[in-house]
Structure formats: structure tokens, C-alpha cells
Design a protein around this motif. Structure first.
Motif, PDB file in Angstrom:
ATOM      1  N   ARG A  67     -76.201  45.594  20.824  1.00 54.50           N
ATOM      2  CA  ARG A  67     -77.165  44.720  20.150  1.00 54.50           C
ATOM      3  C   ARG A  67     -77.426  43.441  20.937  1.00 54.50           C
ATOM      4  N   THR A  68     -76.552  43.124  21.888  1.00 55.46           N
ATOM      5  CA  THR A  68     -76.764  41.929  22.704  1.00 55.46           C
ATOM      6  C   THR A  68     -77.566  42.225  23.968  1.00 55.46           C
ATOM      7  N   SER A  69     -77.683  43.469  24.353  1.00 53.32           N
ATOM      8  CA  SER A  69     -78.403  43.813  25.585  1.00 53.32           C
ATOM      9  C   SER A  69     -79.753  44.476  25.326  1.00 53.32           C
ATOM     10  N   LEU A  70     -79.895  45.165  24.214  1.00 51.90           N
ATOM     11  CA  LEU A  70     -81.123  45.903  23.941  1.00 51.90           C
ATOM     12  C   LEU A  70     -82.115  44.990  23.219  1.00 51.90           C
ATOM     13  N   ARG A  71     -83.233  44.749  23.854  1.00 52.12           N
ATOM     14  CA  ARG A  71     -84.239  43.846  23.311  1.00 52.12           C
ATOM     15  C   ARG A  71     -85.428  44.636  22.775  1.00 52.12           C
ATOM     16  N   VAL A  72     -86.138  44.059  21.840  1.00 57.27           N
ATOM     17  CA  VAL A  72     -87.379  44.636  21.334  1.00 57.27           C
ATOM     18  C   VAL A  72     -88.458  43.575  21.476  1.00 57.27           C
ATOM     19  N   GLY A  73     -89.454  43.882  22.296  1.00 55.89           N
ATOM     20  CA  GLY A  73     -90.505  42.916  22.544  1.00 55.89           C
ATOM     21  C   GLY A  73     -91.553  43.477  23.471  1.00 55.89           C
ATOM     22  N   PRO A  74     -92.503  42.655  23.898  1.00 55.80           N
ATOM     23  CA  PRO A  74     -93.634  43.143  24.684  1.00 55.80           C
ATOM     24  C   PRO A  74     -93.261  43.484  26.119  1.00 55.80           C
TER      25      PRO A  74
ATOM     26  N   TYR B   1     -77.255  59.420  23.083  1.00 51.36           N
ATOM     27  CA  TYR B   1     -76.126  58.669  23.630  1.00 51.36           C
ATOM     28  C   TYR B   1     -76.453  58.077  24.991  1.00 51.36           C
ATOM     29  N   ASN B   2     -77.441  58.648  25.694  1.00 57.02           N
ATOM     30  CA  ASN B   2     -77.766  58.051  26.985  1.00 57.02           C
ATOM     31  C   ASN B   2     -78.344  56.642  26.825  1.00 57.02           C
ATOM     32  N   THR B   3     -78.913  56.332  25.667  1.00 54.43           N
ATOM     33  CA  THR B   3     -79.366  54.961  25.436  1.00 54.43           C
ATOM     34  C   THR B   3     -78.178  54.014  25.270  1.00 54.43           C
ATOM     35  N   VAL B   4     -77.084  54.516  24.720  1.00 53.24           N
ATOM     36  CA  VAL B   4     -75.857  53.712  24.665  1.00 53.24           C
ATOM     37  C   VAL B   4     -75.378  53.428  26.080  1.00 53.24           C
ATOM     38  N   TRP B   5     -75.354  54.460  26.932  1.00 51.59           N
ATOM     39  CA  TRP B   5     -74.949  54.239  28.327  1.00 51.59           C
ATOM     40  C   TRP B   5     -75.864  53.223  29.001  1.00 51.59           C
ATOM     41  N   SER B   6     -77.173  53.384  28.799  1.00 54.65           N
ATOM     42  CA  SER B   6     -78.115  52.438  29.406  1.00 54.65           C
ATOM     43  C   SER B   6     -77.826  51.012  28.962  1.00 54.65           C
ATOM     44  N   ALA B   7     -77.633  50.843  27.661  1.00 49.07           N
ATOM     45  CA  ALA B   7     -77.496  49.499  27.096  1.00 49.07           C
ATOM     46  C   ALA B   7     -76.145  48.866  27.374  1.00 49.07           C
ATOM     47  N   THR B   8     -75.165  49.650  27.816  1.00 47.59           N
ATOM     48  CA  THR B   8     -73.877  49.089  28.241  1.00 47.59           C
ATOM     49  C   THR B   8     -73.775  49.036  29.762  1.00 47.59           C
TER      50      THR B   8
END
Length: 453
Positions: free
Chosen positions: A52-59, A81-88
Motif C-alpha cells: 500500500r506504500t508503493s502502489l499508487r493510483v493516479g494519472p 500475485y505477480n502484482t505483489v512481486w511488482s509492488a515489493t
């Protein structure tokens, strides 16, 4: 930016003709769940990596369209789960993949940006087609599967998954599915099952087709009627599809889960035998000792033989380091361990005597080619395979949805509404939906957490 999106949503909801959609101007920017290259080192020496600290939502800016690509207005997506890997940023930052890809030059250079739009599933509507696209047009309802291949590479024509340039869309490429718009190659599209809502359709492409290749297709374990199949994580994203494929194919699914809540979900999907990890003394240690592996394997094997009269013919393995040694141990003589991932770690330790002296096989599997994806989609379209959607979040809460998967707090798949303003939209074949029945289509929705839509 927001005002530029509304015309597309309005056109989709009103089922306007292709030429009307093509006349709409694409926005210069769109909202997406994305990572920033500047954050790559944020978790260095940090024990608890909260996505939640690395994954942003925006333009983010809209890219230029290549001749073999389409722009999809994404109505819904889902968390893999690959999005978890990406975001960590593990095991390597995915910006490394983008830089490597960009070195090819040409259209590939667009992927190397200071941001990465993540997400490897999508259901939506084609709103633009490149000049080389032949089989799709604006207005088509599609799902996007995440296998990004080079059609001019020879091995791709034998099996797309063997291609050296095969990449996972939204993980090893940019402009993935957790966004209002996504850019995908035309070779990644299949028709959306008409009886499903957007969010139901969005949860199957990656996990459903991956499980199909592992178990059913000629490239995997080649399951046959009567096979006893051990499924790790039987209530999770991959396992929930594996259970259904085993049951539909005349096999006997034996599921391993981590809680009674997940045991009930596995039974709902058709799992004949469900084993709680606690029952076999399997801890949460991602690196069990050889002694623990053999002890847990013996207890698990005893349960399976007691219930089925035989050892597993196939073990469906994606957990990795914590379970792989047990999988090799417990598979029957001449059996197959088919593996597609390692969520608990990539370094696997097992006693090779059980593999070599008992003539077992280990089959590596990864994603699914377009034909396998099409075959999976046909099973979904006929109602033979049900979506495994449980939780549903808006795009603004994509990071919270990813955190749920990171903590293994989910059952089945976690969906994300992108452009769709509310759940329940997108059904164009209500007769088939009524025939199959809502309970069959949504077997896991009652397992949603309180925070879900």
C-alpha cells in the motif's frame, strides 16, 4: 482527465456502434494503478513490505499505439500475485524488465518509463485498433490474457510460451490491466463470455488458463479420468480453477488449505477431499527442514491413501519452497509434479531419491498460449468453469486489494472495478446466465471480506 473518460463509458453503456466509438478522442491521461521508478529502493532492509506504500493510483500518459495493438477501455481487472512481486520490487524490480525490453528499440522503447502500469488481467471494450489488427474492431467485448509474445519469432508458432521474447503483460511490460485503459497486442484477446459481468470475466484469464495448461493441455501433466490430483492452495486464485478442472475432467481433487473458511470454499468448488495444513503439521515456515518435509509428507500421503486408496497421480504445485519437497515426496510412483510458480521462494530442496528411484516427473509450466487460453475461455463461456471472484474493490483501492492478496487473506480471486461504475454490468446473454444460475456462476462471493464491494 476525468471528463475525457466519461464519453467512452457512456458509449459503452449505450452500446454505440464501432464508428461512434472510433470518433471519440482518447484522453491524454488516464487513471491507473502504477509504480514509480523512484520508489524502487523503498523496501531495502525493510522486513515488512506493505504494497500500500508503493502502489499508487493516479494519472499516467496515454501511449502511442503500435500497429499490432489495441486500446481497451478496462471495465474490470483483478489482482494476481505477480502484482505483489511488482509492488515489493522482488525478486528484482520490474523496471529492470522494462529497460531490457526497451533495448529492442522501436515500439518497445515506450515501455521504459519512470512509471509502470501493473495488472495482468482485464475485461473491457476495444476502443482503438492499430493499423495491422485484423480480427478485432472498436466495440468488441474482450478479455485480455497476459501472454505478450512476438509473432515473428519461430518458436512462438510451435508454442508461444517457448518464445524467448515471451513476457507477462503488466509485469514484464508496461500499460497493464489495473487501469481505466490498457494497451495490449491483438494476439492477447479472446471474446468476453457473454453471460458474465465485467468483474466476473476479469478474474479468469491469467489463473484459469495457467491451471488449464498445467493440468489439461498437451504441455502439462495431461490429466486423465480417475487421476487423483493434489492441489496446493485449493481455495486460492490458481487452486480454485485447478479444482474445477480436475472435477470436470473426471479426476479426484484433493485440496490443501490453511483454514476452515478456505476448506469450505474448496468444497464449494467441488473438492472431494480437503486437508487443513494444521492437520498434517505443516507450519508457515517457508523453508522447512528435510525432517519436517518428510514428516508432513508422510502424514499427507497417509490421508490421501486413506481417502482415495492411492497416492496422487499429479501434484499441482505453485507454492514453491515451502511445499515443493513434500510434493516430490508425496506424488505416486510414476507421478507428475507440475509447477508454475514459487510464492514462498524459488530455491527448492527435495530428496532426489523419491524422484529418480520412483520414476516421477517434474513439469515446468508458465502461463498459457492463445489456443489454451481460447479453450479455457470456451469452458467458461459454456458454464463448465465458474469464475472464482470473491472480493471486489474500486480502482481507487487497488493497493488495498493487492495487500489482501499479499497477506493471503483472500479466497479465490480479488476483482477490481476500473471504468465500470458499479458491479453487475456487462451481461449480454441473460438467457445463458439464467440457465447456468447465479449460484453456479459465483460460488465464492459469500467469502468476500467486509471491506469488499
Amino acid at each position: 482527465m476525468g471528463d475525457a473518460v466519461h464519453p467512452f463509458l457512456e458509449a459503452i453503456l449505450e452500446s454505440r456502434p464501432p464508428d461512434a466509438i472510433e470518433r471519440l478522442e482518447l484522453p491524454d491521461e488516464f487513471v491507473a494503478a502504477h509504480l514509480r521508478a523512484e520508489d524502487t529502493d523503498m523496501f531495502r532492509d525493510v522486513e515488512h513490505k506493505d504494497v500500500r506504500t508503493s502502489l499508487r493510483v493516479g494519472p499516467v500518459p496515454m501511449p502511442e499505439l503500435a500497429p499490432d495493438e489495441v486500446v481497451v477501455a478496462v471495465m474490470a481487472s483483478s489482482i494476481n500475485y505477480n502484482t505483489v512481486w511488482s509492488a515489493t520490487f522482488e525478486p528484482v524490480p520490474t523496471f529492470t524488465f522494462l529497460r531490457d525490453y526497451a533495448r529492442q528499440g522501436g515500439w518497445a522503447a515506450r515501455h521504459d518509463r519512470p512509471f509502470q502500469v501493473v495488472g495482468s488481467d482485464a475485461a473491457g471494450v476495444v476502443v482503438r485498433t492499430g493499423s495491422g489488427v485484423r480480427r478485432w474492431r472498436a466495440g468488441d467485448h474482450v478479455v485480455v490474457h497476459p501472454v505478450h509474445v512476438d509473432e515473428q519469432e519461430p518458436l512462438t508458432h510451435a508454442d508461444a510460451m517457448l518464445g524467448v521474447d515471451m513476457r507477462a503483460w503488466g509485469y514484464e511490460t508496461n500499460y497493464g490491466g489495473l487501469a481505466q485503459f490498457a494497451v495490449a497486442r491483438a494476439s492477447m484477446l479472446v471474446p468476453k463470455p457473454a453471460h458474465l459481468t465485467w468483474e466476473e470475466a476479469a478474474v479468469t484469464p491469467m489463473c484459469g488458463s495457467t491451471a488449464y495448461r498445467m493440468l489439461v493441455g498437451a504441455n502439462g501433466a495431461r490429466m486423465k479420468q480417475g487421476d487423483v490430483v493434489l492441489v496446493w492452495g485449493a481455495a486460492g486464485g490458481l487452486g480454485a480453477y485447478a479444482v474445477q478442472l480436475v472435477k470436470n475432467g473426471g479426476g479426484v481433487p484433493v485440496g490443501v488449505v490453511g483454514s476452515e473458511r478456505k476448506a469450505e470454499a474448496a468444497r464449494r468448488l467441488g473438492c472431494d477431499i480437503v486437508v487443513n495444513r494444521v492437520e498434517i503439521g505443516l507450519s508457515d515456515d517457508p523453508d522447512p527442514s528435510p525432517e519436517e518435509t518428510v514428516a508432513a509428507g508422510k502424514r499427507l500421503g497417509s490421508v490421501i491413501r486413506r481417502e482415495t486408496g492411492t497416492d496422487p497421480h499429479i501434484v499441482f504445485e505453485h507454492v514453491g519452497q515451502a511445499t515443493f519437497g513434500i510434493s516430490v515426496f508425496v506424488a505416486g510412483r510414476g507421478g507428475t509434479v507440475v509447477t508454475c510458480g514459487s510464492s514462498t521462494g524459488y530455491r527448492h530442496e527435495f530428496d532426489n531419491r523419491y524422484l529418480w528411484m520412483r520414476l516421477k516427473r517434474v513439469v515446468g509450466s508458465h502461463g498459457a498460449n492463445l489456443q489454451e487460453q481460447s479453450e479455457t475461455n470456451r469452458l467458461v463461456s459454456t458454464g463448465a468453469i465458474a469464475p472464482t471472484l470473491s472480493a471486489l474493490y474500486p480502482l481507487t483501492e487497488a493497493a488495498e486489494a493487492t495487500r489482501l492478496v499479499q497477506n493471503n487473506g483472500h479466497v479465490g480471486k480479488v476483482g477490481v472495478l476500473c471504468l465500470a461504475p458499479e458491479p453487475g454490468l456487462g451481461v449480454t446473454d441473460p438467457e445463458t446466465r439464467a440457465r447456468i444460475g447465479a449460484d453456479r456462476i459465483n460460488p465464492l462471493r459469500e467469502f468476500a471480506p467486509a471491506s469488499s464491494l
